[in-house]
Structures are given as structure tokens and as C-alpha cells.
Design a protein around this motif. Structure first.
Motif, PDB file in Angstrom:
ATOM      1  N   ALA A 208       0.816  -1.215   0.000  1.00 27.99           N
ATOM      2  CA  ALA A 208       0.000   0.000   0.000  1.00 27.99           C
ATOM      3  C   ALA A 208       0.846   1.259   0.000  1.00 27.99           C
ATOM      4  N   HIS A 209       2.131   1.135   0.410  1.00 26.16           N
ATOM      5  CA  HIS A 209       3.016   2.299   0.472  1.00 26.16           C
ATOM      6  C   HIS A 209       3.897   2.424  -0.764  1.00 26.16           C
ATOM      7  N   ALA A 210       3.781   1.506  -1.711  1.00 27.63           N
ATOM      8  CA  ALA A 210       4.661   1.492  -2.880  1.00 27.63           C
ATOM      9  C   ALA A 210       4.052   2.303  -4.024  1.00 27.63           C
ATOM     10  N   PRO A 211       4.898   2.889  -4.888  1.00 30.66           N
ATOM     11  CA  PRO A 211       4.392   3.660  -6.033  1.00 30.66           C
ATOM     12  C   PRO A 211       3.684   2.760  -7.040  1.00 30.66           C
ATOM     13  N   VAL A 212       2.761   3.353  -7.774  1.00 30.06           N
ATOM     14  CA  VAL A 212       2.005   2.631  -8.801  1.00 30.06           C
ATOM     15  C   VAL A 212       2.086   3.396 -10.115  1.00 30.06           C
ATOM     16  N   LEU A 213       2.380   2.668 -11.192  1.00 30.10           N
ATOM     17  CA  LEU A 213       2.404   3.242 -12.530  1.00 30.10           C
ATOM     18  C   LEU A 213       1.188   2.752 -13.312  1.00 30.10           C
ATOM     19  N   HIS A 214       0.500   3.668 -13.967  1.00 23.36           N
ATOM     20  CA  HIS A 214      -0.562   3.290 -14.909  1.00 23.36           C
ATOM     21  C   HIS A 214       0.046   3.398 -16.298  1.00 23.36           C
ATOM     22  N   LEU A 215       0.211   2.246 -16.968  1.00 22.53           N
ATOM     23  CA  LEU A 215       0.886   2.189 -18.263  1.00 22.53           C
ATOM     24  C   LEU A 215      -0.081   1.764 -19.361  1.00 22.53           C
ATOM     25  N   LYS A 216       0.183   2.273 -20.553  1.00 21.53           N
ATOM     26  CA  LYS A 216      -0.559   1.876 -21.750  1.00 21.53           C
ATOM     27  C   LYS A 216       0.465   1.455 -22.796  1.00 21.53           C
ATOM     28  N   GLY A 217       0.375   0.210 -23.253  1.00 25.92           N
ATOM     29  CA  GLY A 217       1.351  -0.311 -24.198  1.00 25.92           C
ATOM     30  C   GLY A 217       1.098   0.158 -25.612  1.00 25.92           C
ATOM     31  N   SER A 218       2.202   0.411 -26.358  1.00 28.16           N
ATOM     32  CA  SER A 218       2.053   0.822 -27.754  1.00 28.16           C
ATOM     33  C   SER A 218       3.101   0.195 -28.656  1.00 28.16           C
ATOM     34  N   ARG A 219       4.004  -0.613 -28.113  1.00 27.36           N
ATOM     35  CA  ARG A 219       5.009  -1.252 -28.949  1.00 27.36           C
ATOM     36  C   ARG A 219       5.375  -2.611 -28.361  1.00 27.36           C
TER      37      ARG A 219
END
Length: 243
Positions: A208-219
Motif C-alpha cells: 500500500a506504500h509502494a508507487p504505482v504506474l498506470h501504463l498503456k502499451g504501444s510497442r
């Protein structure tokens, strides 16, 4: 005047006065274009039509559309920690899946306890979406190590067993699979097709304390592909969960 536009107009037999009359501008403006000043987009379109030259032949400095092969994966949002991710973001991501859902975690208890998420996953599986969930093996050595790192000891295994109860009904769906792994969890992954929410774990701190990335793939060789390959490697060593 050796600017491409000047050459194109000479080749078309059109002078500055003709262009000015057709476009409704001052001839001096056309002269400035012919020596390098870039016209407004609407005038560029008209000049392309008059000369038959492409925009990039007339104005080589124009930005070119990105080649899909060179596009970078899109980082949509970076959350400072998982608890900052809006509660509905997880269900929102999963609701967009049309082909594939994949979850990699030790417990993912916050998802397993969310009835809206578990119901959604069952609906996706029934609709033909492939759903795979890989949780930590409660008896695994790496799960035990993680529990010690977070100073919760056997609490990590207990969280996984609780999560298995929440995710258990998924095992009844033909399109879903629930597995256990005993690998080091560098990142937790929540996948919906080519979109990911990735929790980047930190030594000694709870998820719960860790960073989160929202990623969208394109390659095919971008960030998203790297995380998906990681999931597949873990999935290859999972064993079916008994719930």
C-alpha cells in the motif's frame, strides 16, 4: 529564392500575386512565405493543393507523425503509493479488458475483498476473457521472507489465504485460472489487455506504500511488454490453487 515553396510555385507557374489573390492575403505575406516564414495551417493546406507538393516537401521543418515502431509506451499516471489510487480505478481498468486479465501479487487482498472486482472478473471470464491470477504460495519461502521484511511474519501467509477465499469463486469459471507461485515479487501487476497498473515494491514497506504506474502499451518491446513477459515467466512456474 530557393525555399521549397518558391520552387514549387515556380514549377506550377504561379507567382506571389496569383497566390495572394487566391488565398486572400497580401502579396508581401506570400513573399515572406517564399523566403521561409511558415504559413498558418489553413494556408499551408491551400498551398499544398495549389502546388501538388506534400506539406513536408514544402516545409521540411514540420513535425512528422510518429512512426508507430518508435512510439514509447505511455505512462498515464504515476501514483506516489497504492493507497493514493482511486478505489474505482482498479475496477475501471479491469472493465476495459476484452481479451486478457492478469493479476500478479502475493495476496492482492484489497482486490479479493472488493466484491465489485471479483464479480467483474467472473463476468469477464464468462464472456470469454482469459483471466489469470497468480498469488504467492502461503507456504513459500519467498512469502515468508517478505513477511519478515514487512515485520508481519506469518501475517503475509494469512493475507494470501484470506485472498484465496475471495478469489475462490473464480475457479468455477472455465475461462479463469488461479495459481500460486513462490518467486520474489519485484512488482505486482494488474493487467487489462495492453493497460497495466504496476505496483513497484520497496524493501520493508507494505504494498500500500509502494508507487504505482498506470501504463498503456504501444510497442512490442516497450515497458508494458517487459512487465507482461515477467508475468508469463512467473505463471509458467505456478501451481493450481486449491480453494
Amino acid at each position: 529564392m530557393n525555399h521549397p515553396l518558391a520552387r514549387a510555385l515556380r514549377g506550377a507557374g504561379i507567382d506571389a500575386v496569383d497566390v495572394a489573390a487566391r488565398l486572400g492575403v497580401d502579396p508581401k505575406t506570400v513573399q515572406r512565405w517564399m523566403t521561409g516564414r511558415q504559413p498558418y495551417p489553413r494556408h499551408r493546406e491551400a498551398l499544398v493543393a495549389l502546388t501538388g507538393w506534400s506539406p513536408h516537401d514544402l516545409w521540411p521543418e514540420l513535425a512528422r507523425p510518429a512512426d508507430p515502431a518508435t512510439l514509447a509506451d505511455e505512462v498515464r499516471i504515476v501514483y506516489p503509493h497504492r493507497s493514493a489510487v482511486p478505489a474505482d480505478a482498479w475496477a475501471g481498468l479491469l472493465s476495459r479488458a476484452e481479451h486478457e486479465v492478469a493479476i500478479l501479487a502475493y495476496s492482492a487482498l484489497f482486490l479479493a475483498e472488493n466484491v465489485a472486482v471479483t464479480d467483474l472478473l467472473r463476468e469477464k471470464a464468462r464472456a470469454g476473457v482469459r483471466v489469470r491470477i497468480a498469488l504467492g504460495d502461503p507456504a513459500g519461502k519467498h512469502v515468508a521472507t517478505r513477511g519478515d521484511e514487512e515485520r508481519i511474519g506469518a501475517g503475509m501467509s494469512a493475507r494470501i489465504r484470506t485472498a484465496l477465499v475471495g478469489f475462490g469463486p473464480l475457479a468455477e469459471e472455465p475461462g479463469a485460472a488461479l495459481g500460486l507461485h513462490d518467486t520474489v515479487l519485484y512488482n505486482s501487476i494488474c493487467r487489462a489487455d495492453d493497460e497495466l497498473l504496476v505496483t513497484s515494491h520497496i524493501y520493508g514497506r507494505p504494498g500500500a506504500h509502494a508507487p504505482v504506474l498506470h501504463l498503456k502499451g504501444s510497442r512490442v518491446d516497450g515497458m508494458v511488454a517487459t512487465y507482461l513477459a515477467s508475468f508469463e515467466r512467473v505463471w509458467s512456474v505456478t501451481k493450481p490453487a486449491i480453494v
